[in-house]
Design an enzyme around this catalytic site. Structure first.
Site: not given
Ligand SMILES: NC(=O)c1ccc[n+]([C@@H]2O[C@H](COP(=O)([O-])OP(=O)(O)OC[C@H]3O[C@@H](n4cnc5c(N)ncnc54)[C@H](OP(=O)(O)O)[C@@H]3O)[C@@H](O)[C@H]2O)c1
Length: 284
Positions: A49, A107
């Site tokens: 991110y 992830h």
């Protein structure tokens, strides 16, 4: 904020703040500080991110004890494998200005996730990470990881929203004491979710918005949820979901909205595996 207890005894808030797609770092710092001030105690980010530093700064700026803020970050595909994961954990800790993480997730279910898991198990045993888990793993992949390793994943963070209800994987995870956590609870606004008439009608009875009904529906399914917003009013709104309860009939009504497929992409689709591989290769 209400809490649940993970399979290793660690307590986790049921509702948190998601920090995906907040790439303006000044804004990220500001909204996370705001969320903490408003009572959020779970912050979800990821190395991909690009805002771990801003979140670390927001935590540092806040007057809340660091131990009371449950921070999650995630390992990106380019860092899978034993050695790379050890380095990635240290990098995330440094960016977040923390000496331990509450939760660290793989992830995506791609790359050398077994090597990663061994590094994560070591960090967990050393106390650098309080709980380890995965994201976007389907039931078969979670079970495989659980059966052939020492530490069982504490969490699987997956897409769950009214169109993508995960009617099979959520109960599967819960039966194995692996906590499901919902990403994109609002499907990122797809299908005009915030004006859905069925959900709006349910909300009218409780003077609640569509978003609040969706969050309540997830909480009543005992799913941890991390809505994202960069607007103060919405951050407040999304936290006010502990003062009403949906009936079984209303839960059943929402169940009828399920399309039983992702609103984004299927992680088992070879095209998705290829896309993420190409994306990582181009970024590196
Ligand atoms: N593990 C993974 O692969 C994965 C993937 C995606 C997301 N996540 C995590 O899950 C979190 C949540 O998912 P998400 O960010 O993808 O999507 P989401 O929470 O479903 O939706 C966010 C969108 O809804 C809007 N919104 C939020 N609250 C609202 C409200 N009360 N009324 C009207 N609009 C509202 C936001 O707009 P504004 O911001 O403009 O208010 C934003 O456009 C992420 O932030 C991230 O932490 C994880």
């Amino acid at each position: 904020m209400e809490k649940i207890t993970l399979n290793n005894g660690v307590e986790m808030p049921l509702l948190g703040f998601g920090a995906f797609q907040i790439t303006d770092l000044t804004l990220a710092e500001q909204v996370v500080e705001d969320a903490i001030r408003l009572g959020y105690r779970l912050i979800d980010t990821a190395s991909s991110y690009g805002n771990e530093e801003a979140i670390g700064q927001a935590i540092k700026n806040s007057e809340v004890d660091r131990a009371d803020i449950f921070v999650t970050t995630k390992l990106w595909v380019s860092d899978t494998g034993y050695e790379a994961t050890k380095r990635a954990i240290l990098t995330s800790l440094k960016k977040l200005q923390l000496d331990y993480l509450y939760l660290y997730l793989i992830h995506q279910p791609y790359g050398d996730v077994y090597g990663s898991w061994r590094a994560m198990e070591e960090a967990y045993q050393a106390g650098t990470i309080r709980a380890i888990g995965v994201s976007n793993f389907t039931a078969d992949r979670v079970l495989d990881l659980e059966l052939y390793n020492k530490v069982c994943p504490a969490i699987d963070q997956i897409e769950v929203n009214p169109w993508t209800q995960q009617k099979d994987d959520v109960p599967f995870l819960q039966e194995r004491n692996i906590q499901p956590e919902a990403w994109a609870p609002f499907a990122e606004g797809k299908q005009q979710i915030f004006t859905n008439s069925l959900i709006a009608e349910i909300g009218q009875k409780y003077h609640k918005t569509v978003g609040q009904v969706i969050l309540r529906w997830l909480l009543q399914r005992k799913i941890v949820v991390i809505p994202k917003s960069v607007h103060h009013d919405r951050i407040v709104e999304n936290s006010q979901v502990f003062d009403f309860e949906l009936t079984q009939a209303e839960m059943a009504q929402i169940k009828t909205l399920d399309e039983n497929k992702s609103q984004f992409f299927d992680h088992r689709d070879p095209a998705a595996v290829q896309n993420i591989h190409d994306l990582v290769r181009n970024v590196d």
